[in-house]
Structure formats: structure tokens, C-alpha cells
Motif scaffolding. Structure first.
Motif, PDB file in Angstrom:
ATOM      1  N   GLY A  25       0.814  -1.218   0.000  1.00 48.74           N
ATOM      2  CA  GLY A  25       0.000   0.000   0.000  1.00 48.74           C
ATOM      3  C   GLY A  25       0.842   1.259   0.000  1.00 48.74           C
ATOM      4  O   GLY A  25       0.561   2.209  -0.740  1.00 48.74           O
ATOM      5  N   VAL A  26       1.889   1.291   0.824  1.00 48.51           N
ATOM      6  CA  VAL A  26       2.766   2.465   0.893  1.00 48.51           C
ATOM      7  C   VAL A  26       3.484   2.673  -0.439  1.00 48.51           C
ATOM      8  O   VAL A  26       3.558   3.807  -0.946  1.00 48.51           O
ATOM      9  CB  VAL A  26       3.795   2.314   2.038  1.00 48.51           C
ATOM     10  CG1 VAL A  26       4.876   3.386   1.931  1.00 48.51           C
ATOM     11  CG2 VAL A  26       3.097   2.391   3.391  1.00 48.51           C
ATOM     12  N   PHE A  31       4.198   5.801  -5.195  1.00 50.90           N
ATOM     13  CA  PHE A  31       4.371   5.752  -6.652  1.00 50.90           C
ATOM     14  C   PHE A  31       3.334   6.627  -7.345  1.00 50.90           C
ATOM     15  O   PHE A  31       3.650   7.346  -8.303  1.00 50.90           O
ATOM     16  CB  PHE A  31       4.255   4.309  -7.126  1.00 50.90           C
ATOM     17  CG  PHE A  31       4.392   4.150  -8.613  1.00 50.90           C
ATOM     18  CD1 PHE A  31       5.636   4.236  -9.221  1.00 50.90           C
ATOM     19  CD2 PHE A  31       3.273   3.918  -9.408  1.00 50.90           C
ATOM     20  CE1 PHE A  31       5.767   4.093 -10.596  1.00 50.90           C
ATOM     21  CE2 PHE A  31       3.390   3.781 -10.775  1.00 50.90           C
ATOM     22  CZ  PHE A  31       4.640   3.866 -11.372  1.00 50.90           C
ATOM     23  N   GLU A  32       2.099   6.572  -6.875  1.00 46.32           N
ATOM     24  CA  GLU A  32       1.037   7.395  -7.457  1.00 46.32           C
ATOM     25  C   GLU A  32       1.386   8.877  -7.380  1.00 46.32           C
ATOM     26  O   GLU A  32       1.165   9.635  -8.325  1.00 46.32           O
ATOM     27  CB  GLU A  32      -0.292   7.144  -6.735  1.00 46.32           C
ATOM     28  CG  GLU A  32      -0.926   5.806  -7.044  1.00 46.32           C
ATOM     29  CD  GLU A  32      -2.188   5.569  -6.238  1.00 46.32           C
ATOM     30  OE1 GLU A  32      -2.973   4.696  -6.616  1.00 46.32           O
ATOM     31  OE2 GLU A  32      -2.380   6.255  -5.210  1.00 46.32           O
ATOM     32  N   ILE A  33       1.941   9.278  -6.247  1.00 49.33           N
ATOM     33  CA  ILE A  33       2.304  10.688  -6.059  1.00 49.33           C
ATOM     34  C   ILE A  33       3.445  11.079  -6.983  1.00 49.33           C
ATOM     35  O   ILE A  33       3.415  12.127  -7.637  1.00 49.33           O
ATOM     36  CB  ILE A  33       2.695  10.941  -4.592  1.00 49.33           C
ATOM     37  CG1 ILE A  33       1.477  10.757  -3.685  1.00 49.33           C
ATOM     38  CG2 ILE A  33       3.279  12.349  -4.420  1.00 49.33           C
ATOM     39  CD1 ILE A  33       1.805  10.799  -2.211  1.00 49.33           C
ATOM     40  N   LEU A  34       4.449  10.224  -7.070  1.00 50.88           N
ATOM     41  CA  LEU A  34       5.649  10.558  -7.847  1.00 50.88           C
ATOM     42  C   LEU A  34       5.394  10.575  -9.350  1.00 50.88           C
ATOM     43  O   LEU A  34       6.084  11.296 -10.085  1.00 50.88           O
ATOM     44  CB  LEU A  34       6.772   9.574  -7.521  1.00 50.88           C
ATOM     45  CG  LEU A  34       7.279   9.601  -6.076  1.00 50.88           C
ATOM     46  CD1 LEU A  34       8.382   8.574  -5.873  1.00 50.88           C
ATOM     47  CD2 LEU A  34       7.773  10.993  -5.683  1.00 50.88           C
ATOM     48  N   PHE A 192      -4.096   3.731   3.457  1.00 48.61           N
ATOM     49  CA  PHE A 192      -5.315   4.199   2.812  1.00 48.61           C
ATOM     50  C   PHE A 192      -6.018   5.304   3.594  1.00 48.61           C
ATOM     51  O   PHE A 192      -7.171   5.638   3.308  1.00 48.61           O
ATOM     52  CB  PHE A 192      -6.258   3.002   2.615  1.00 48.61           C
ATOM     53  CG  PHE A 192      -5.560   1.811   2.023  1.00 48.61           C
ATOM     54  CD1 PHE A 192      -5.170   1.804   0.694  1.00 48.61           C
ATOM     55  CD2 PHE A 192      -5.262   0.705   2.809  1.00 48.61           C
ATOM     56  CE1 PHE A 192      -4.510   0.711   0.148  1.00 48.61           C
ATOM     57  CE2 PHE A 192      -4.603  -0.400   2.272  1.00 48.61           C
ATOM     58  CZ  PHE A 192      -4.219  -0.387   0.938  1.00 48.61           C
ATOM     59  N   THR A 193      -5.330   5.857   4.584  1.00 45.85           N
ATOM     60  CA  THR A 193      -5.903   6.925   5.402  1.00 45.85           C
ATOM     61  C   THR A 193      -4.905   8.075   5.538  1.00 45.85           C
ATOM     62  O   THR A 193      -3.825   8.051   4.953  1.00 45.85           O
ATOM     63  CB  THR A 193      -6.253   6.398   6.813  1.00 45.85           C
ATOM     64  OG1 THR A 193      -5.037   5.979   7.471  1.00 45.85           O
ATOM     65  CG2 THR A 193      -7.223   5.227   6.741  1.00 45.85           C
ATOM     66  N   LYS A 194      -5.269   9.062   6.335  1.00 43.70           N
ATOM     67  CA  LYS A 194      -4.403  10.211   6.553  1.00 43.70           C
ATOM     68  C   LYS A 194      -3.119   9.840   7.301  1.00 43.70           C
ATOM     69  O   LYS A 194      -2.197  10.658   7.379  1.00 43.70           O
ATOM     70  CB  LYS A 194      -5.159  11.295   7.325  1.00 43.70           C
ATOM     71  CG  LYS A 194      -6.322  11.892   6.540  1.00 43.70           C
ATOM     72  CD  LYS A 194      -7.083  12.920   7.350  1.00 43.70           C
ATOM     73  CE  LYS A 194      -8.248  13.482   6.545  1.00 43.70           C
ATOM     74  NZ  LYS A 194      -9.047  14.466   7.328  1.00 43.70           N
ATOM     75  N   LEU A 195      -3.075   8.636   7.850  1.00 49.66           N
ATOM     76  CA  LEU A 195      -1.843   8.184   8.500  1.00 49.66           C
ATOM     77  C   LEU A 195      -0.685   8.137   7.514  1.00 49.66           C
ATOM     78  O   LEU A 195       0.478   8.183   7.907  1.00 49.66           O
ATOM     79  CB  LEU A 195      -2.056   6.797   9.118  1.00 49.66           C
ATOM     80  CG  LEU A 195      -3.029   6.724  10.300  1.00 49.66           C
ATOM     81  CD1 LEU A 195      -3.346   5.281  10.634  1.00 49.66           C
ATOM     82  CD2 LEU A 195      -2.446   7.442  11.511  1.00 49.66           C
ATOM     83  N   MET A 196      -1.002   8.081   6.238  1.00 47.09           N
ATOM     84  CA  MET A 196       0.012   8.027   5.185  1.00 47.09           C
ATOM     85  C   MET A 196       0.882   9.284   5.186  1.00 47.09           C
ATOM     86  O   MET A 196       1.946   9.312   4.555  1.00 47.09           O
ATOM     87  CB  MET A 196      -0.690   7.860   3.835  1.00 47.09           C
ATOM     88  CG  MET A 196       0.228   7.598   2.666  1.00 47.09           C
ATOM     89  SD  MET A 196       1.154   6.054   2.815  1.00 47.09           S
ATOM     90  CE  MET A 196       2.312   6.258   1.478  1.00 47.09           C
ATOM     91  N   PHE A 199       4.696   9.301   5.461  1.00 50.67           N
ATOM     92  CA  PHE A 199       5.575   9.132   4.308  1.00 50.67           C
ATOM     93  C   PHE A 199       5.485  10.305   3.330  1.00 50.67           C
ATOM     94  O   PHE A 199       6.450  10.599   2.635  1.00 50.67           O
ATOM     95  CB  PHE A 199       5.235   7.833   3.566  1.00 50.67           C
ATOM     96  CG  PHE A 199       5.586   6.593   4.325  1.00 50.67           C
ATOM     97  CD1 PHE A 199       6.857   6.041   4.247  1.00 50.67           C
ATOM     98  CD2 PHE A 199       4.642   5.968   5.137  1.00 50.67           C
ATOM     99  CE1 PHE A 199       7.187   4.899   4.958  1.00 50.67           C
ATOM    100  CE2 PHE A 199       4.958   4.824   5.850  1.00 50.67           C
ATOM    101  CZ  PHE A 199       6.239   4.286   5.761  1.00 50.67           C
ATOM    102  N   THR A 200       4.331  10.938   3.263  1.00 51.71           N
ATOM    103  CA  THR A 200       4.142  11.988   2.257  1.00 51.71           C
ATOM    104  C   THR A 200       4.439  13.394   2.776  1.00 51.71           C
ATOM    105  O   THR A 200       4.555  14.327   1.981  1.00 51.71           O
ATOM    106  CB  THR A 200       2.696  11.961   1.736  1.00 51.71           C
ATOM    107  OG1 THR A 200       1.775  12.183   2.834  1.00 51.71           O
ATOM    108  CG2 THR A 200       2.375  10.615   1.101  1.00 51.71           C
ATOM    109  N   LEU A 201       4.569  13.542   4.089  1.00 52.97           N
ATOM    110  CA  LEU A 201       4.765  14.861   4.677  1.00 52.97           C
ATOM    111  C   LEU A 201       5.972  15.578   4.093  1.00 52.97           C
ATOM    112  O   LEU A 201       5.878  16.714   3.614  1.00 52.97           O
ATOM    113  CB  LEU A 201       4.911  14.732   6.196  1.00 52.97           C
ATOM    114  CG  LEU A 201       5.253  16.016   6.971  1.00 52.97           C
ATOM    115  CD1 LEU A 201       4.103  17.004   6.874  1.00 52.97           C
ATOM    116  CD2 LEU A 201       5.555  15.694   8.423  1.00 52.97           C
ATOM    117  N   PHE A 202       7.117  14.918   4.099  1.00 53.68           N
ATOM    118  CA  PHE A 202       8.341  15.570   3.648  1.00 53.68           C
ATOM    119  C   PHE A 202       8.402  15.679   2.127  1.00 53.68           C
ATOM    120  O   PHE A 202       9.048  16.583   1.599  1.00 53.68           O
ATOM    121  CB  PHE A 202       9.560  14.833   4.194  1.00 53.68           C
ATOM    122  CG  PHE A 202       9.740  15.000   5.678  1.00 53.68           C
ATOM    123  CD1 PHE A 202      10.224  16.197   6.190  1.00 53.68           C
ATOM    124  CD2 PHE A 202       9.384  13.990   6.550  1.00 53.68           C
ATOM    125  CE1 PHE A 202      10.377  16.376   7.557  1.00 53.68           C
ATOM    126  CE2 PHE A 202       9.523  14.160   7.920  1.00 53.68           C
ATOM    127  CZ  PHE A 202      10.013  15.360   8.429  1.00 53.68           C
TER     128      PHE A 202
END
Length: 219
Positions: A25-26, A31-34, A192-196, A199-202
Motif C-alpha cells: 500500500g505504501v 508511486f502514485e504521487i511521484l 489508505f488513510t491520513k496516517l500516510m 511518508f508523504t509529509l516531507f
């Protein structure tokens, strides 16, 4: 299923399933973001994207005065329980032994009394965060089911770990199984939640800083 069978399943197949879902999932989410990409900026660059992006990753870690004055309680509680979670997860002796089985090496742990104190402070900070969110009119309006779910899934492993360590209420195998299952539930839902944001913060901070650096303005 006996408590020993439940514990064996949680430490075996359950952990494998949760780990696969978490890692896959991570990777997929990042990958989707990049690969989203962005349109080429044809304007002349007025600064350096890389240095500005790295700078923003660091400077945004400390809130500015205006933000702190407006949301001081939220910021302080957030720092407390994030630091507490980090210390509990990575400096508790049982957790280090567990991670050693996965990655092959370990590091020094903190004394049990210190971890216990961090656990208590983290629990208090998480409860205070929820109370603050539900009693603040604006934050309560912005709160949705996902916010409450992620809070609960974060809180559950901490409180079950504390209870399991002190053997409160049930037998040790049952308490440990419940704790491990709560962690596995967190791992499954995490990507699949805001906990992600862990990894995406930085990534987001670097991107904002890079865009501003290219334009030659402060981020």
C-alpha cells in the motif's frame, strides 16, 4: 481458538498479511504521487529548487509564531505524542528484538521505566488531542469519520501495549495477541488513510519549497 492459537496466528499469518498490505500500500501510494508529474515550467528559474526544497523540509518542522499562537495546544500535543510514539516503537527492548528478526540488526534500548513514562505521556497526549478536537468548535466542524478512525487506530496499539506490558485484566498470551492484532489493524489501514502523511509529509514540503525556490520566493 485458544489464546495460544490466537497468539500464534497473530505472530504468524496475521503479521504476514498485515505487513504485505502495509508495504504494498505504501509503495503504491508513493508511486502514485511521484508519477503524477507536473507541467513544464517555461519561465526562467530565479532560484534553486533542490536547496529550497530541502530548506523547507527543515524549516516547516518548526511552526512560525503566528501559527503557534493560533493553534499552540494542537501543535504541542502533536509533537508530544509523535515523539512518544517514535520512542516507544523504536527504543523499547521488545520492539527492538522484534525488528531485529526482520532487519537483522539491533541497537541499544531505553530503560523500561523511561519507556513506561513515555507510554503514559503519549496516552495522555492522545486523549487530550481528541478532547481538544471535539471541544474546539472549528476543529469539531472539520473532523470527519476518518479523523476519528485514525485517532482510534493510533491510540489502540499504545493502550493495548501498556496493558499487555503490565498484564492488566487478562492472561499474558491474550494481552499480547490483542496488542499485536491492534498493530496489524493499524498497518492494514495505514496506507489508505491520513496516517500516510508519515511518508508523504516531507515529499509535500520539499515540493512546495522547490516550487517557491524556482520562482525565487520564500516558501
Amino acid at each position: 481458538m485458544t489464546e495460544i492459537e490466537l497468539l500464534s496466528w497473530a505472530r504468524g499469518p496475521g503479521l504476514q498479511i498485515a505487513s504485505i498490505v502495509f508495504v504494498a500500500g505504501v509503495i503504491i501510494r508513493v508511486f502514485e504521487i511521484l508519477v503524477l508529474g507536473r507541467k513544464a515550467n517555461l519561465a526562467e528559474a530565479k532560484g534553486n529548487e533542490m536547496s529550497s526544497g530541502l530548506k523547507t523540509m527543515i524549516t516547516r518542522t518548526v511552526p512560525d509564531r503566528t501559527t503557534f499562537q493560533r493553534s499552540g495546544i494542537t501543535i504541542v500535543l502533536g509533537y508530544i505524542f509523535h515523539i512518544g510514539l517514535f520512542v516507544i516503537c523504536f527504543f523499547s527492548a521488545p520492539h527492538i528484538l522484534f525488528l531485529k528478526d526482520i532487519i537483522g540488526f539491533d541497537w541499544p534500548s531505553l530503560p523500561t521505566a523511561v519507556i513506561d513514562a513515555f507510554a503514559v505521556v503519549t496516552i495522555i497526549a492522545l486523549v487530550a488531542t481528541l478532547v481538544n478536537r471535539l471541544t474546539n468548535r472549528v476543529m469539531r466542524y472539520l473532523t470527519n469519520f476518518e479523523d476519528l478512525l485514525t485517532w482510534f487506530l493510533t491510540f489502540l496499539p499504545v493502550i493495548t501495549g501498556y496493558i499487555a506490558f503490565h498484564r492488566i485484566g487478562f492472561t499474558a498470551p491474550s494481552l499480547l495477541a490483542i496488542h499485536i492484532l491492534s498493530v496489524e489493524l493499524l498497518l492494514i489501514v495505514f496506507p489508505f488513510t491520513k496516517l500516510m502523511h508519515a511518508f508523504t509529509l516531507f515529499i509535500a514540503r520539499w515540493y512546495n519549497g522547490a516550487i517557491s525556490g524556482y520562482k525565487g520566493v520564500a516558501s
